[in-house]
Scaffold this motif. Structure first.
Motif, short mmCIF file in Angstrom:
data_model
loop_
_atom_site.label_atom_id
_atom_site.label_comp_id
_atom_site.label_asym_id
_atom_site.label_seq_id
_atom_site.Cartn_x
_atom_site.Cartn_y
_atom_site.Cartn_z
N LYS A 171 0.89 -1.27 0.08
CA LYS A 171 -0.02 0.18 0.03
C LYS A 171 1.01 1.15 -0.01
O LYS A 171 0.52 2.23 -0.72
CB LYS A 171 -0.98 0.10 1.23
N THR A 172 1.86 1.35 0.93
CA THR A 172 2.74 2.52 0.93
C THR A 172 3.64 2.62 -0.30
O THR A 172 3.68 3.84 -0.99
CB THR A 172 4.00 2.04 2.01
N VAL A 173 4.02 1.44 -1.13
CA VAL A 173 4.81 1.70 -2.22
C VAL A 173 3.80 2.30 -3.27
O VAL A 173 4.24 3.28 -4.04
CB VAL A 173 5.34 0.41 -2.47
N VAL A 174 2.61 1.63 -3.36
CA VAL A 174 1.61 2.28 -4.50
C VAL A 174 1.40 3.54 -4.37
O VAL A 174 1.20 4.49 -5.10
CB VAL A 174 0.48 1.21 -4.60
N GLU A 175 1.12 3.99 -3.02
CA GLU A 175 0.88 5.27 -2.45
C GLU A 175 1.94 6.21 -3.09
O GLU A 175 1.73 7.22 -3.53
CB GLU A 175 0.46 5.55 -1.43
N ARG A 176 2.95 5.94 -2.82
CA ARG A 176 4.27 6.85 -2.92
C ARG A 176 4.42 6.77 -4.56
O ARG A 176 4.82 8.02 -4.89
CB ARG A 176 5.80 6.24 -2.27
N ILE A 177 4.36 5.61 -5.22
CA ILE A 177 4.70 5.85 -6.77
C ILE A 177 3.44 6.86 -7.26
O ILE A 177 3.86 7.54 -8.09
CB ILE A 177 4.41 4.28 -7.31
N THR A 178 2.05 6.52 -6.45
CA THR A 178 1.09 7.41 -7.15
C THR A 178 1.30 8.99 -6.84
O THR A 178 1.36 9.87 -7.99
CB THR A 178 -0.14 7.12 -6.71
N ASN A 179 1.80 9.35 -5.70
CA ASN A 179 2.03 10.63 -5.38
C ASN A 179 3.07 11.23 -5.99
O ASN A 179 3.45 12.47 -6.36
CB ASN A 179 2.08 10.76 -3.69
N GLU A 180 4.34 10.51 -5.94
CA GLU A 180 5.62 11.16 -6.21
C GLU A 180 5.93 11.11 -7.61
O GLU A 180 6.76 11.69 -8.47
CB GLU A 180 6.82 10.47 -5.63
#
Lengths: 461, 461
Positions: free
Chosen positions: B375-384
């Motif tokens: 979840k964290t990785v997908v969120e970071r990829i999405t945001n960054e």
């Protein structure tokens, strides 16, 4: 009710049409585009380039303008350079039997631009280059009107084509789209010069490469055009390079994604970055031929129905190389890949792919990107990553086999690899699966044509 | 001259032999290893593990020792835990008819270790765990000697096996190799406990996973052994997983590189990181079976002759997943790949491969690495990275087709992809060419066995 119908007509069935330099190079070509535009009442917005080459040895007006601006910047006598530009328009004016005042206006415009030169040389260069499209648009609007088709030149800056103030490399500002949407209300045919817009400060600024394509894509997105027709000098995009496969089939329909994958390795119909605004707003793009407008062209759409086994096209390009790096236990070394990419980023080198084995990694990149930096890059990799071995292989070609259904079809890889093996082509690299819609092969440059013919035979018979 | 011959014999024909836990689990197994070692006069250095499991439900002595140390650390009564350890040695002592004093010495040693516990719990745990190998080595040296084969227990710290003071995860210090080279001069058979050494401060420290394999590899490198024989409970490494292909051929000879590529996806004979010292010093490694020492085993060498079409083996493993990232024009975005890898590095996630298309990139990684961080990785990829799409595909298996000649043979890819297609296996990903000696395929986990059978049939008939 008539009003409502008309309104729907205006909103829903508007085509933005763009003509490249060769399509507006002389009177004959301009007559063709008038016929093309007026043959379809939906063609309401016309984006034009500066006059291009009329034959192989000819000069583009844009290049004449760069020579003129350079002479001015160097403090040299620039009258002959100015005359070369004006003469091109004068010939078109004469052949189209337009009033002489058209050319006088253009000459006055050019002298005005030179006279109001400010301290920013890049801005001056942009102002001069942009005059090529700007004056051609004015001339072409006159030509339409003279032929009985009321047309109106639109000044990009006044219409709201607002750009960032990066002269020569400007980007459209987001607010432009809403302002430019007002062009839907024009009753006359709009003749809009490509390639440039205005900064917020009111200076002329130009787009990078593919500038007129960008203008057309922005206008198509702004007015929510039914289609963005991009007129060039080819009938369509072909499934394979016609120089290698003379009877290559035309592609009638493909998706943006297919276009991107094909454009990447050799499909040079337009600069694919240029059409981003149209892609983002899901405007269909049609590639058509000014010289054979009756040909259906190639339609590029957001989505299409497809057969699983269907391949849209096969593209190929020379000029790639690979940096191979071996290091025992590389894949246990945290940050190895990231540090490798950091070296490339530091050296401002763009790379294409980074296939990896267990203890090795390759960087596939365009040879021109590596160029003179090869020694530095190899040294940095050697010193900073302590690999067991690092080497560079030159002379690679990439081949892309592209089709929306590629990912779902069992046996496509077998078909491709069989074809290459049967023709004795050794595959240096296969990359399939990262993209759902393509398979990529690297082969030696000397094998490229053989490989395209082999794959073409396998997939298109 | 006799002296010179003897000297050459000692230097050039020395074998380091390592026995794993199941090979030293009881008296019967220890008798086997005595026969094995004494059958070849070159087998001069013997590395032993702690007694392992004697049957499926059995406990390893190392696990008993961890339970004992934990009881001590928790301040609990630890007599029964101590007895469990001592009893294992007592049974071996009894069956081998060794003097009772052997067991008394072991019990005194364990009580001494507990009594001298300091403030560092990790160091205490290492001291206790290491006693498993240490006491077993002493016992086994007695057993050799009693059978008429003079053998000498060697204390690793005293012999110069110096380690970094990372308890539980120590690394050998470079100076160890020169010190340990002196073992060449021992006239008796050397019994050397695996798994541990000594810090410079004199504390016992253990290696990470595969510890006894590491000890053997270090000694083989230090004495420049003719071969490092690693005795396990299999006859050899097989070209395919025998659980999938029961009649899989044995691999007689392979290179380090082939071993690495095969080990990566499922060849779990030993922990491949453990043997780095032997690989770095180009010591051949032989995998042999304690229970069938007459079988030739698998020899792993720096280089071998090979046929271009020859495949060494096919390995496979479940438990992989892929993060797919799509972004239009991704490949023009400088630093995109590097920033993606930086996110993974920040989150301490190891990845395996990063195949890329034109506008998309995949990260292939072990599912356990992503785990709860998904979840964290997908969120970071999405945001960054602002991709157009990001998704995670679970349940992938990797297959490796490995052979030194792979890169040079036209048609190997066709053979593999044909085989998979004929058996209806869809290929999720192909990665060939990054490594010169392997082709990698990703398939769905449910297709893995079918894929191995298909490839096995194609390459091994």
């Amino acid at each position: 009710m008539a009003f409502v119908s008309l309104w729907f007509k205006t909103v829903n069935s508007m085509k933005v049409v763009k003509f490249g330099g060769s399509s507006v190079a002389n009177a004959e070509q301009i007559s063709k585009i008038i016929d093309i535009v007026t043959a379809d009442a939906d063609r309401r917005i016309v984006v034009v380039s500066a006059p291009g080459k009329r034959h192989g040895d000819d000069a583009k007006v844009t290049d004449l303008l760069i020579a003129l601006a350079t002479a001015v910047l160097n403090g040299e006598n620039h009258e002959s350079a100015l005359k070369a530009v004006v003469d091109r328009y004068a010939q078109i004016q004469h052949e189209l039997a337009l009033p002489k005042s058209v050319v006088e206006t253009i000459e006055a415009d050019l002298r005005g631009r030179i006279g109001s030169r400010g301290s920013n040389d890049l801005q001056f260069m942009d102002t001069m280059k942009a005059s090529g499209e700007d004056n051609n648009a004015k001339l072409i609007a006159e030509a339409f009107t003279k032929k009985g088709h009321p047309a109106k030149y639109i000044n990009p800056g006044e219409a709201g084509m607002l750009l960032s103030d990066e002269f020569g490399n400007a980007e459209v500002l987001p607010e432009s789209f809403e302002k430019l949407a007002a062009l839907k209300g024009e009753s006359d045919i709009v003749i809009f010069p490509g390639f440039f817009g205005s900064t917020k400060a009111g200076d002329v600024a130009t787009f990078p490469r593919g500038g007129s394509d960008i203008t057309g894509a922005i206008l198509a997105a702004a007015v929510k055009a039914e289609v963005y027709e991009n007129f060039t000098d080819v009938d369509s995009v072909y499934a394979m390079d016609p120089r290698i496969v003379p009877n290559a089939p035309a592609i009638d329909l493909m998706t943006y994604r297919e276009m991107r994958e094909l454009a990447y390795a050799g499909f040079g119909v337009f600069h694919d970055e240029a059409i981003i605004p149209a892609v983002k707003h899901e405007i269909p793009i049609c590639i058509k031929n000014t010289n054979r407008p009756e040909a259906p062209g190639t339609l590029i759409v957001p989505e299409r129905k497809y057969e699983q086994t269907e391949v849209a096209g096969i593209s190929s390009a020379d000029g790639f190389c690979a940096i191979y790096i071996d290091k025992y236990m590389m894949n246990r070394e945290v940050g190895f890949g990231r540090r490798l990419l950091q070296i490339l980023e530091d050296e401002e080198i763009s790379y294409e792919h980074t296939p990896s084995g267990i203890d090795n990694m390759s960087i596939i990149l365009r040879s021109e990107e590596l160029g003179k930096k090869e020694k530095t890059v190899v040294e940095r990799i050697t010193n900073e990553l302590a690999p067991d071995a690092v080497s560079v292989e030159h002379g690679l070609a990439l081949l892309m086999v592209v089709g929306e259904g590629m990912h779902y079809a069992v046996g496509q890889a077998a078909k491709a690899t069989n074809a290459l093996a049967e023709h004795g082509v050794n595959i240096e690299m296969i990359n399939q699966g990262a993209s759902e819609i393509s398979m990529m092969f690297a082969v030696k440059e000397i094998d490229r044509k053989k490989a395209v013919l082999a794959l073409g035979h396998a997939f298109f018979g």
